[in-house]
Design a protein around this motif. Structure first.
Motif, short mmCIF file in Angstrom:
data_model
loop_
_atom_site.label_atom_id
_atom_site.label_comp_id
_atom_site.label_asym_id
_atom_site.label_seq_id
_atom_site.Cartn_x
_atom_site.Cartn_y
_atom_site.Cartn_z
N PRO A 13 -37.73 -29.06 -56.51
CA PRO A 13 -37.50 -28.39 -56.28
C PRO A 13 -36.04 -29.67 -56.99
CG PRO A 13 -37.64 -28.35 -55.07
CD PRO A 13 -39.00 -29.41 -55.22
N GLY A 14 -35.44 -28.70 -57.89
CA GLY A 14 -33.92 -29.93 -58.89
C GLY A 14 -34.58 -30.10 -60.09
N GLY A 15 -36.25 -30.29 -60.34
CA GLY A 15 -36.32 -30.83 -62.11
C GLY A 15 -35.75 -30.00 -62.66
N SER A 16 -36.52 -29.98 -63.50
CA SER A 16 -36.94 -29.84 -64.98
C SER A 16 -37.44 -29.81 -66.10
CB SER A 16 -35.53 -30.47 -66.18
OG SER A 16 -34.21 -30.48 -65.30
N LEU A 17 -37.99 -29.07 -66.56
CA LEU A 17 -39.03 -28.45 -67.56
C LEU A 17 -38.42 -27.76 -68.51
CD1 LEU A 17 -41.97 -26.64 -65.23
CD2 LEU A 17 -42.09 -29.98 -66.46
N THR A 18 -39.09 -27.72 -70.01
CA THR A 18 -39.19 -27.00 -70.91
C THR A 18 -39.95 -26.44 -71.47
OG1 THR A 18 -36.95 -28.61 -71.64
CG2 THR A 18 -38.43 -26.78 -73.72
N LEU A 19 -39.82 -25.69 -71.51
CA LEU A 19 -40.94 -24.42 -71.72
C LEU A 19 -41.67 -23.85 -73.47
CD1 LEU A 19 -41.67 -21.54 -69.30
CD2 LEU A 19 -42.33 -23.82 -69.09
N ARG A 66 -28.59 -22.02 -65.88
CA ARG A 66 -29.94 -23.23 -65.11
C ARG A 66 -30.48 -23.25 -66.57
NH1 ARG A 66 -33.09 -22.55 -61.62
NH2 ARG A 66 -33.13 -19.63 -61.46
N PHE A 67 -31.11 -21.77 -67.33
CA PHE A 67 -31.64 -22.23 -68.21
C PHE A 67 -30.89 -21.52 -69.56
CE2 PHE A 67 -35.89 -20.14 -65.08
CZ PHE A 67 -35.67 -20.82 -65.00
N THR A 68 -31.68 -21.58 -70.61
CA THR A 68 -31.08 -21.97 -71.51
C THR A 68 -32.03 -21.60 -72.73
OG1 THR A 68 -29.84 -23.62 -71.50
CG2 THR A 68 -29.95 -22.74 -74.08
N ILE A 69 -32.00 -20.12 -73.52
CA ILE A 69 -32.87 -20.41 -74.58
C ILE A 69 -32.60 -20.42 -75.91
CG2 ILE A 69 -32.38 -17.75 -74.60
CD1 ILE A 69 -35.04 -17.12 -74.95
N SER A 70 -33.96 -20.87 -76.79
CA SER A 70 -33.92 -21.24 -77.62
C SER A 70 -34.47 -21.35 -78.65
CB SER A 70 -32.96 -22.30 -78.18
OG SER A 70 -33.84 -24.04 -77.78
N ARG A 71 -34.33 -21.11 -80.81
CA ARG A 71 -35.45 -20.89 -81.12
C ARG A 71 -35.15 -21.50 -82.30
NH1 ARG A 71 -35.51 -14.86 -82.19
NH2 ARG A 71 -37.05 -15.30 -83.37
N ASP A 72 -36.12 -21.93 -83.10
CA ASP A 72 -36.08 -22.65 -84.71
C ASP A 72 -36.86 -21.60 -85.15
OD1 ASP A 72 -36.85 -24.02 -86.50
OD2 ASP A 72 -36.90 -26.66 -84.94
N ASN A 73 -36.78 -20.68 -85.77
CA ASN A 73 -37.39 -19.91 -86.79
C ASN A 73 -37.88 -20.46 -88.30
OD1 ASN A 73 -35.88 -18.06 -85.48
ND2 ASN A 73 -34.76 -17.17 -87.34
N LEU A 80 -37.46 -22.36 -74.03
CA LEU A 80 -37.12 -22.15 -72.38
C LEU A 80 -36.28 -23.24 -71.75
CD1 LEU A 80 -35.54 -19.89 -71.08
CD2 LEU A 80 -37.64 -19.76 -69.51
N GLN A 81 -35.47 -23.52 -71.87
CA GLN A 81 -35.51 -24.74 -71.05
C GLN A 81 -34.92 -24.84 -69.46
OE1 GLN A 81 -31.82 -26.68 -73.92
NE2 GLN A 81 -33.14 -28.30 -73.38
N MET A 82 -35.65 -25.57 -68.86
CA MET A 82 -35.07 -24.50 -67.28
C MET A 82 -35.00 -26.03 -66.52
SD MET A 82 -37.95 -22.36 -66.44
CE MET A 82 -39.36 -23.68 -66.57
N THR A 83 -33.08 -26.13 -66.19
CA THR A 83 -32.69 -27.00 -64.81
C THR A 83 -32.75 -26.17 -63.57
OG1 THR A 83 -30.62 -26.72 -65.63
CG2 THR A 83 -31.46 -27.94 -67.24
N SER A 84 -32.25 -26.98 -62.43
CA SER A 84 -32.40 -26.93 -61.36
C SER A 84 -33.26 -26.01 -60.35
CB SER A 84 -30.60 -27.29 -61.20
OG SER A 84 -29.60 -27.54 -61.70
N LEU A 85 -34.76 -26.39 -60.68
CA LEU A 85 -35.47 -25.48 -60.35
C LEU A 85 -35.66 -25.53 -58.95
CD1 LEU A 85 -37.92 -26.44 -63.66
CD2 LEU A 85 -36.69 -24.38 -62.83
N LYS A 86 -35.53 -23.94 -58.82
CA LYS A 86 -36.20 -23.79 -57.10
C LYS A 86 -37.64 -23.19 -57.10
CE LYS A 86 -30.67 -21.66 -57.57
NZ LYS A 86 -30.53 -20.66 -57.22
N PHE A 87 -37.03 -23.20 -55.85
CA PHE A 87 -38.59 -22.77 -55.12
C PHE A 87 -39.42 -21.01 -55.76
CE2 PHE A 87 -39.75 -25.99 -52.69
CZ PHE A 87 -38.77 -26.03 -51.55
N GLU A 88 -38.18 -20.70 -55.73
CA GLU A 88 -37.94 -18.73 -56.00
C GLU A 88 -38.59 -19.31 -58.23
OE1 GLU A 88 -35.86 -20.81 -54.35
OE2 GLU A 88 -34.19 -19.49 -55.06
#
Length: 118
Positions: A13-19, A66-73, A80-88
């Motif tokens: 929790p509180g961590g980050s991931l980028t999909l 908390r999340f940011t979507i971006s694209r590289d055409n 999908l950059q995800m920060t401040s991740l929660k259990f949910e």
């Protein structure tokens, strides 16, 4: 047509991931891109949307700020950059491509699992 998600895993929790979602087999720039998620026992929900040009983004209230979507055409890839991740936020995250002009033409990836746990 392929949409291949990557970047999922276990995070505290509180961590980050980028999909990432790497695509092929269709004209990426003609498609809006979306991230959905499905938690155990729940329906699939739309998390984030980015327009085909990248000019417009939208987020579910639960991830806004908390999340940011971006694209590289040039790379045919959506992120999908995800920060401040929660259990949910624990869920399988799916990439979706929706044609910008042809009704109901869409493709799906197979998903990547994100687990938020201490």
């Amino acid at each position: 047509v392929q949409l291949v998600e990557s970047g999922g895993g276990l995070v505290q929790p509180g961590g980050s991931l980028t999909l990432s979602c790497a695509t092929s087999g269709f004209t990426f720039s003609n498609y809006h891109m979306r991230w959905y998620r499905q938690a155990p026992g729940k329906e699939r929900e739309l998390v984030a949307h980015i327009s085909s040009t990248g000019s417009t983004t939208n987020y579910a209230d639960s991830v806004k700020g908390r999340f940011t979507i971006s694209r590289d055409n040039a790379k045919n890839t959506v992120y999908l950059q995800m920060t401040s991740l929660k259990f949910e936020d624990t869920a399988v995250y799916y990439c979706n491509a929706l044609h910008a002009r042809v009704y109901n033409m869409a493709y799906w990836g197979k998903g990547t699992l994100v687990t938020v746990s201490s």
